[in-house]
Design an enzyme around this catalytic site. Structure first.
Site, PDB file in Angstrom:
ATOM      1  N   ARG A 164       0.814  -1.218   0.000  1.00 20.13           N
ATOM      2  CA  ARG A 164       0.000   0.000   0.000  1.00 20.13           C
ATOM      3  C   ARG A 164       0.843   1.261   0.000  1.00 20.13           C
ATOM      4  O   ARG A 164       1.901   1.268  -0.630  1.00 20.13           O
ATOM      5  CB  ARG A 164      -1.012  -0.045   1.136  1.00 20.13           C
ATOM      6  CG  ARG A 164      -0.378  -0.388   2.483  1.00 20.13           C
ATOM      7  CD  ARG A 164      -1.399  -0.568   3.545  1.00 20.13           C
ATOM      8  NE  ARG A 164      -1.922   0.724   3.974  1.00 20.13           N
ATOM      9  CZ  ARG A 164      -2.963   0.867   4.768  1.00 20.13           C
ATOM     10  NH1 ARG A 164      -3.614  -0.191   5.209  1.00 20.13           N
ATOM     11  NH2 ARG A 164      -3.352   2.064   5.149  1.00 20.13           N
ATOM     12  N   ALA A 182       4.903   1.529   0.678  1.00 17.25           N
ATOM     13  CA  ALA A 182       5.653   0.653  -0.231  1.00 17.25           C
ATOM     14  C   ALA A 182       5.675   1.251  -1.641  1.00 17.25           C
ATOM     15  O   ALA A 182       6.708   1.241  -2.320  1.00 17.25           O
ATOM     16  CB  ALA A 182       5.024  -0.738  -0.256  1.00 17.25           C
ATOM     17  N   HIS A 183       4.554   1.811  -2.073  1.00 24.14           N
ATOM     18  CA  HIS A 183       4.501   2.468  -3.380  1.00 24.14           C
ATOM     19  C   HIS A 183       5.458   3.663  -3.417  1.00 24.14           C
ATOM     20  O   HIS A 183       6.194   3.870  -4.368  1.00 24.14           O
ATOM     21  CB  HIS A 183       3.076   2.945  -3.683  1.00 24.14           C
ATOM     22  CG  HIS A 183       2.181   1.866  -4.220  1.00 24.14           C
ATOM     23  ND1 HIS A 183       1.675   0.864  -3.429  1.00 24.14           N
ATOM     24  CD2 HIS A 183       1.713   1.621  -5.468  1.00 24.14           C
ATOM     25  CE1 HIS A 183       0.914   0.064  -4.176  1.00 24.14           C
ATOM     26  NE2 HIS A 183       0.933   0.498  -5.411  1.00 24.14           N
ATOM     27  N   ARG A 184       5.417   4.426  -2.322  1.00 22.72           N
ATOM     28  CA  ARG A 184       6.254   5.621  -2.246  1.00 22.72           C
ATOM     29  C   ARG A 184       7.743   5.252  -2.278  1.00 22.72           C
ATOM     30  O   ARG A 184       8.537   5.891  -2.966  1.00 22.72           O
ATOM     31  CB  ARG A 184       5.914   6.377  -0.957  1.00 22.72           C
ATOM     32  CG  ARG A 184       6.608   7.687  -0.769  1.00 22.72           C
ATOM     33  CD  ARG A 184       6.089   8.376   0.474  1.00 22.72           C
ATOM     34  NE  ARG A 184       4.706   8.798   0.296  1.00 22.72           N
ATOM     35  CZ  ARG A 184       4.353  10.011  -0.130  1.00 22.72           C
ATOM     36  NH1 ARG A 184       5.279  10.899  -0.411  1.00 22.72           N
ATOM     37  NH2 ARG A 184       3.103  10.339  -0.268  1.00 22.72           N
ATOM     38  N   GLU A 211       0.548   4.254  -9.329  1.00 22.15           N
ATOM     39  CA  GLU A 211       0.279   2.915  -9.855  1.00 22.15           C
ATOM     40  C   GLU A 211       0.774   2.674 -11.277  1.00 22.15           C
ATOM     41  O   GLU A 211       1.278   1.604 -11.589  1.00 22.15           O
ATOM     42  CB  GLU A 211      -1.218   2.598  -9.747  1.00 22.15           C
ATOM     43  CG  GLU A 211      -1.532   1.127  -9.497  1.00 22.15           C
ATOM     44  CD  GLU A 211      -1.015   0.605  -8.148  1.00 22.15           C
ATOM     45  OE1 GLU A 211       0.198   0.368  -8.048  1.00 22.15           O
ATOM     46  OE2 GLU A 211      -1.814   0.455  -7.205  1.00 22.15           O
TER      47      GLU A 211
END
Ligand code: SF4
Lengths: 202, 299
Positions: free
Chosen positions: A33, A36-38, A88
């Site tokens: 979420r 982790a994406h950042r 994304e």
């Protein structure tokens, strides 16, 4: 008939899947979420789990430690996918992920990513956290545990994980965007109907 | 029983009840979900309801909270001035939440504002939120307890309209929230609307409207008619379960109202999700209790 995909998923597997379809997933999914994406996109850190051909789950679970290095899924439900919208497209491009599972719709950038790199976004009906947890056979690994329980990457082996409602397909269809247009049109019609009856201030 | 034992007992009852309604939905919600499920025609909507029912069975069987977001706990108490533990009530509610957090277990959902850390106990500054209404000459305590999840709290909104805009503007205000934020709040929703003078009076009423039994009607005929009209209208939008689209959108619309200042209409909306976890329990003067929201409840 149940449509079940198994990871690793190929471009071919996704060809005949359309927004609005219901599918299930076998194999592996990793919770992934906000942070982790950042870390991947903004800080350029490599994801410690290879998700090429795989699946990620926008979710923050409750897990229970059962032994040293061994965890059990107690409860897991999707979180709002839209928060990951700004990352994304790049995430899909950099990791080769094929199936993204979350809650609610996603935007045009994700649609572009899904079309270009052949991936789909699905929704796990929210509020069904116990069911989802029982579809996780085992937590095989945990990475980036420094992020705390909700944000840790939990690599789960799953069995008929779903139902997953496809919201974005590889052809660029977006279920939630399509619904939104319809809902707004109906809303305007209903508004006109209701106001005829609520003229209480004369 | 001495007073300390009484306090201890009541605290445990509160905790057990929170744990209980965190996994089992109230009777009225269960019945309504069943009714809405039966009305669906598309396979996607039907399957979504089936998934919900399966989840509720599993929650009961495995003794786990049915949704991972067990919310912030809120108490709406009507307390008789002669209720024996009236002085201890706030403490009992707070300790009950602490205990339930371990027992259920509840997710840690209390972040201290400004200092921005999670207390890890579901108790924080002015949390759980407790609202008291005093009932003269009564020796009972009648309390609604509610889990306010993040997703279903998000659509909440309040504003003050000019009377010239009328109830037409109230209608627009409510409808607009449904197709924007309501969509992501896990429909079918229970919609609470407050109509009063100012933002805080309207907002409190809109939340209390969610404590009413589904299908109950506002005693004012016009307000009741507007409840039904909004229900019909929002259902016609067809959000369906989870906003996937379907035959209906809501479990109900409840309006609570108060007289207003001639120059303003305060309006507020609050939503509850399909997993509408609220319980009602009445403590009598001998501290025995009756649970009215869940007929089969045993603590
Ligand atoms: S809106 Fe309700 S059902 Fe949905 S995730 Fe939040 S608490 Fe659970």
């Amino acid at each position: 008939m149940k449509k079940v995909l198994t990871t690793p998923v190929s471009d071919e597997d996704l060809k005949d899947i359309h927004a609005g379809d219901v599918i299930y997933l076998n194999g592996h999914i990793v919770t992934c979420r906000d942070v982790a994406h950042r870390r991947l996109i903004e800080y350029g850190r490599e994801l410690p789990v290879d998700v090429k051909g795989g699946a990620i789950f926008h979710a923050g679970p409750i897990v229970r430690k059962v032994a040293d290095d061994k965890y059990e899924m107690v409860s897991v439900g999707p979180t709002t996918s839209m928060r990951m919208e700004k990352f994304e497209k790049d995430f899909i491009e950099q990791t080769g992920v094929k199936v993204i599972v979350g809650k609610g719709g996603m935007g045009q950038d994700t649609v572009d990513g899904c079309v270009e790199h052949k991936a789909i976004h699905c929704v796990f009906p929210a509020g069904n956290a116990v069911l989802a947890a029982t579809e996780v056979e085992e937590i095989e690994r945990a990475e980036w545990m420094d992020l705390g329980m909700p944000e840790t990457l939990w690599l789960c082996r799953i069995k008929e994980f779903g139902p997953l409602v496809v919201s974005i397909d590889t052809h660029g269809e977006n279920l939630f965007e399509k619904n939104k247009v319809l809902f707004n049109k109906r809303k305007d019609e209903q508004y006109e109907e209701i106001i005829k009856k609520v003229k209480f201030i004369k | 029983m001495d007073k300390n034992d009484q306090i201890q007992n009541m605290t445990e009852t509160v905790a057990k009840f929170i744990k209980y309604f965190g996994k089992i939905l109230p009777d009225d919600v269960q019945a309504k979900l069943k009714e809405l499920s039966d009305a669906e025609t598309s396979p996607m909507a039907k399957l979504t309801y089936e998934t919900m029912f399966k989840n509720q069975e599993l929650a009961k069987e495995l003794d786990r909270p049915c949704c991972q977001d067990t919310g912030v706990i809120q108490f709406f108490a009507r307390v008789g001035t002669k209720f024996p533990l009236i002085d201890e009530l706030s403490k009992i509610f707070e300790e009950g939440v602490l205990l339930a957090t371990e027992m259920a277990p509840l997710r840690h959902n209390s972040v201290q504002t400004f200092d921005e850390y999670n207390t890890g106990t579901n108790v924080g500054y002015r949390t759980p939120s407790i609202d008291f209404e005093i009932v003269p000459n009564s020796d009972e305590l009648d309390v609604d307890i509610y889990m306010a999840g993040g997703g279903c709290t998000l659509p909440g909104k309040a504003m003050v309209l000019m009377p010239g805009a009328g109830y037409e503007a109230v209608t627009k205000f409510v409808l607009d929230q449904m197709t924007s934020y309501g969509l992501n709040a896990c429909p079918p929703l229970l919609v609470g609307v407050g109509v009063a003078t100012s933002v805080e009076t309207a907002a409190m009423l809109s939340k209390k409207a969610l404590m009413r039994k589904i299908g109950s009607r506002n005693p004012n005929e016009k307000a009741a008619m507007m409840e039904l009209e909004l229900e019909r209208g929002i259902n016609a939008i067809g959000l369906g379960p989870q906003g996937f689209s379907g035959e209906n959108s809501v479990m109900g619309v409840h309006i609570e109202n108060a007289a207003r200042h001639p120059s303003t209409i305060g309006v507020a909306v609050n939503t509850g999700c399909w997993s509408h976890r609220r319980g009602n329990i009445v403590f009598h003067s001998d501290l025995s209790y009756t649970i009215t929201s869940h007929k089969e409840a045993e603590l």
